[in-house]
Write an enzyme that holds these catalytic residues in place. Structure first.
Site, PDB file in Angstrom:
ATOM      1  N   ILE A  20       0.617  -1.065  -0.039  1.00  0.00           N
ATOM      2  CA  ILE A  20       0.124  -0.034   0.081  1.00  0.00           C
ATOM      3  C   ILE A  20       0.949   1.308   0.005  1.00  0.00           C
ATOM      4  CG2 ILE A  20      -1.727   1.294   1.320  1.00  0.00           C
ATOM      5  CD1 ILE A  20      -2.806  -1.492   2.397  1.00  0.00           C
ATOM      6  N   ASN A  91       1.256   4.611   6.988  1.00  0.00           N
ATOM      7  CA  ASN A  91       1.162   3.604   6.416  1.00  0.00           C
ATOM      8  C   ASN A  91       1.634   2.251   6.946  1.00  0.00           C
ATOM      9  OD1 ASN A  91       0.122   1.346   3.997  1.00  0.00           O
ATOM     10  ND2 ASN A  91       2.270   1.638   3.720  1.00  0.00           N
ATOM     11  N   TYR A 163      -2.817  -8.063  17.339  1.00  0.00           N
ATOM     12  CA  TYR A 163      -2.945  -6.966  16.116  1.00  0.00           C
ATOM     13  C   TYR A 163      -4.265  -6.139  16.232  1.00  0.00           C
ATOM     14  CZ  TYR A 163      -3.453  -5.269  11.350  1.00  0.00           C
ATOM     15  OH  TYR A 163      -3.580  -4.445  10.468  1.00  0.00           O
ATOM     16  N   LYS A 167      -4.285  -1.961  16.969  1.00  0.00           N
ATOM     17  CA  LYS A 167      -4.776  -1.015  16.145  1.00  0.00           C
ATOM     18  C   LYS A 167      -6.053  -0.285  16.834  1.00  0.00           C
ATOM     19  CE  LYS A 167      -2.513  -1.615  12.199  1.00  0.00           C
ATOM     20  NZ  LYS A 167      -1.762  -0.485  11.446  1.00  0.00           N
ATOM     21  N   VAL A 194      -6.150  -6.174   1.995  1.00  0.00           N
ATOM     22  CA  VAL A 194      -5.551  -5.862   0.601  1.00  0.00           C
ATOM     23  C   VAL A 194      -4.499  -7.169   0.115  1.00  0.00           C
ATOM     24  CG1 VAL A 194      -4.010  -3.969  -0.666  1.00  0.00           C
ATOM     25  CG2 VAL A 194      -5.574  -3.521   0.954  1.00  0.00           C
ATOM     26  N   THR A 196      -1.444  -7.526  -0.101  1.00  0.00           N
ATOM     27  CA  THR A 196       0.015  -7.428   0.258  1.00  0.00           C
ATOM     28  C   THR A 196       0.692  -8.544   0.860  1.00  0.00           C
ATOM     29  OG1 THR A 196      -0.674  -6.514   2.443  1.00  0.00           O
ATOM     30  CG2 THR A 196      -0.494  -4.756   0.671  1.00  0.00           C
TER      31      THR A 196
END
Length: 259
Positions: A20, A91, A163, A167, A194, A196
């Protein structure tokens, strides 16, 4: 005209050498009157060399998430070259290294995720805030790439307690930034699931071949949120990169995501 294409704007993107982050740098690089600083642990990565060769308005800077000295040096480099900082897109999402139920999640995983994912972005803000708040635009942006996994109002059973909680903590700090700095527009943005390295790793852990969204689709939505946040009313909130009504488990149908 988009916000990041206004005259003489300087944008900084962390985690910029792949995924990203690289997509964001690539999109911003083509905008007029925009200087882009691509922060990465290895600013000499071939991906950044290639884009800098094509776009002289792109500058790679060494920036390791959580490393205060790296952050200070990167901000000093931005000030030396551009003299201002108007937009930060944080990011560098850090790590998502453990998948399993809460009862089995090692405490060390919580420490690692919070140290990198949460405190890494705190260090970035603390280091860059003076230059950012002095932005000639009078409407500086600090956008953090968060995750739908952090939402308690729209809960996803993804077995990512370390995780997701790291966040969620960053989301809270977006509210703090909004309250403490009246001129700052702070945003938490869910980028979608996404394709990635991290997104595909998570997909495999949940029985999927790959993550559902492309980098290009995610980047388009993220930058639209940054561009459209033109008033303080949109600050201190958690935005979906794009609302989706497809009804899949990972889709969020609202523009704004509940904390």
């Amino acid at each position: 005209m988009s916000y990041c294409a206004q005259p003489h704007l300087t944008c900084s993107v962390t985690g910029a050498n792949r995924g990203i982050g690289l997509g964001l740098v690539t999109a911003l690089a083509s905008r007029p009157n925009t200087v882009v600083f691509a922060g990465a642990r290895d600013p000499a990565a071939q991906s950044l060399k290639d884009i800098s060769a094509k776009h002289p308005n792109v500058h790679g800077v060494k920036l390791t998430l959580g490393d205060k000295a790296d952050n200070e040096a990167a901000v000093a480099e931005i000030q030396r070259i551009a003299g201002q900082l108007d937009v930060i897109i944080a990011n560098a999402v850090g790590i998502s290294n453990y998948y399993g139920p809460l009862v089995e999640t090692p405490i060390s995983e919580f420490r690692d995720h919070w140290e990198i994912n949460t405190l890494g972005n705190v260090i970035l803000f603390q280091t860059a805030h003076r230059l950012l708040l002095a932005s000639p635009s009078k409407a500086p942006r600090f956008a953090i790439i968060s995750s739908g996994a952090a939402s308690m109002g729209t809960y996803f059973p993804l077995r990512v307690a370390a995780y997701g909680s790291s966040k969620a903590a960053i989301n809270f700090l977006v509210k703090v930034m909004d309250q403490e700095h009246p001129s700052l527009i702070s945003l938490a943005i869910h980028p979608g699931w996404v394709r990635t390295d991290m997104g595909n790793q998570s997909a495999l852990a949940h029985g999927m071949a790959e993550a559902p969204e492309t980098v290009e689709y995610s980047v388009d939505g993220i930058l639209a949120r940054v561009d459209q946040a033109t008033s303080k009313e949109l600050s201190g909130r958690f935005w979906n990169f794009k609302a989706s009504h497809e009804g899949m488990m990972w889709n969020i149908a609202t523009e704004e995501i509940p904390w």
